[in-house]
Enzyme design. Sequence first.
Site, PDB file in Angstrom:
ATOM      1  N   HIS A 280      11.939 -34.989   7.602  1.00 51.12           N
ATOM      2  CA  HIS A 280      12.625 -33.707   7.799  1.00 51.12           C
ATOM      3  C   HIS A 280      12.558 -33.344   9.281  1.00 51.12           C
ATOM      4  O   HIS A 280      13.509 -33.598  10.020  1.00 51.12           O
ATOM      5  CB  HIS A 280      12.005 -32.616   6.906  1.00 51.12           C
ATOM      6  CG  HIS A 280      12.658 -31.286   7.058  1.00 51.12           C
ATOM      7  ND1 HIS A 280      11.937 -30.111   7.114  1.00 51.12           N
ATOM      8  CD2 HIS A 280      13.965 -30.941   7.187  1.00 51.12           C
ATOM      9  CE1 HIS A 280      12.777 -29.097   7.242  1.00 51.12           C
ATOM     10  NE2 HIS A 280      14.007 -29.573   7.294  1.00 51.12           N
TER      11      HIS A 280
ATOM     12  N   CYS B 277       4.918 -28.369   5.748  1.00 48.81           N
ATOM     13  CA  CYS B 277       5.742 -27.638   6.728  1.00 48.81           C
ATOM     14  C   CYS B 277       6.871 -26.910   6.004  1.00 48.81           C
ATOM     15  O   CYS B 277       7.077 -25.719   6.194  1.00 48.81           O
ATOM     16  CB  CYS B 277       6.300 -28.586   7.779  1.00 48.81           C
ATOM     17  SG  CYS B 277       5.016 -29.537   8.617  1.00 48.81           S
ATOM     18  N   HIS B 278       7.610 -27.653   5.192  1.00 53.29           N
ATOM     19  CA  HIS B 278       8.715 -27.040   4.449  1.00 53.29           C
ATOM     20  C   HIS B 278       8.753 -27.521   3.006  1.00 53.29           C
ATOM     21  O   HIS B 278       9.750 -27.340   2.323  1.00 53.29           O
ATOM     22  CB  HIS B 278      10.059 -27.331   5.135  1.00 53.29           C
ATOM     23  CG  HIS B 278      10.016 -27.087   6.613  1.00 53.29           C
ATOM     24  ND1 HIS B 278       9.659 -28.072   7.514  1.00 53.29           N
ATOM     25  CD2 HIS B 278      10.238 -25.963   7.332  1.00 53.29           C
ATOM     26  CE1 HIS B 278       9.661 -27.556   8.741  1.00 53.29           C
ATOM     27  NE2 HIS B 278      10.004 -26.288   8.658  1.00 53.29           N
ATOM     28  N   GLY B 279       7.704 -28.204   2.572  1.00 53.26           N
ATOM     29  CA  GLY B 279       7.574 -28.546   1.158  1.00 53.26           C
ATOM     30  C   GLY B 279       8.291 -29.804   0.711  1.00 53.26           C
ATOM     31  O   GLY B 279       8.976 -29.795  -0.312  1.00 53.26           O
TER      32      GLY B 279
END
Length: 150
Positions: A90, A114-116
């Site tokens: 990502h 961080c964002h899953g």
Amino acid sequence: MAWPFISSMNPARDVLALSTTEADIKSVPVGGAVTLVWRGKPVFVRHRTAAEIESAVNVDLAELRDPQPDSARHKAGKAEWLVVIGVCTHLGCVPLGQKPTDPRGDFGGWFCPCHGSHYDTAGRIRKGPAPANLALPTYAFTTDTQLKIG
Ligand code: FES
């Protein structure tokens, strides 16, 4: 005035030394992992259990965002050793899952908080925003347990 610039173009000796990384991984227990560094990046080596291999093999490829069979994620005859670059596809964070106490996400591989993003036991993206599987480095086994990356 040009000299400092040209000088900085020469790779430092320590950078050259890191163009390959070698390690003996025989002390990594089944279910355990070790993180190596190659070209400044973490490389995750996971000694997969039979159950982890089985769950990676028994996935319907149609369910995958970046479809790759488990057999394309490890060396032939070495399904127990998964070797991936430990950088989330990502935005480049380092996912959790190498330490026994780390969360490994919903699919038992790695979890990037961080964002899953959730990766499975073959390092394939299964959930969250990352677009692609964890990348595979260039590597070879020079003996049964001696790993050469790069
Ligand atoms: S960098 Fe891993 S989920 Fe965003």
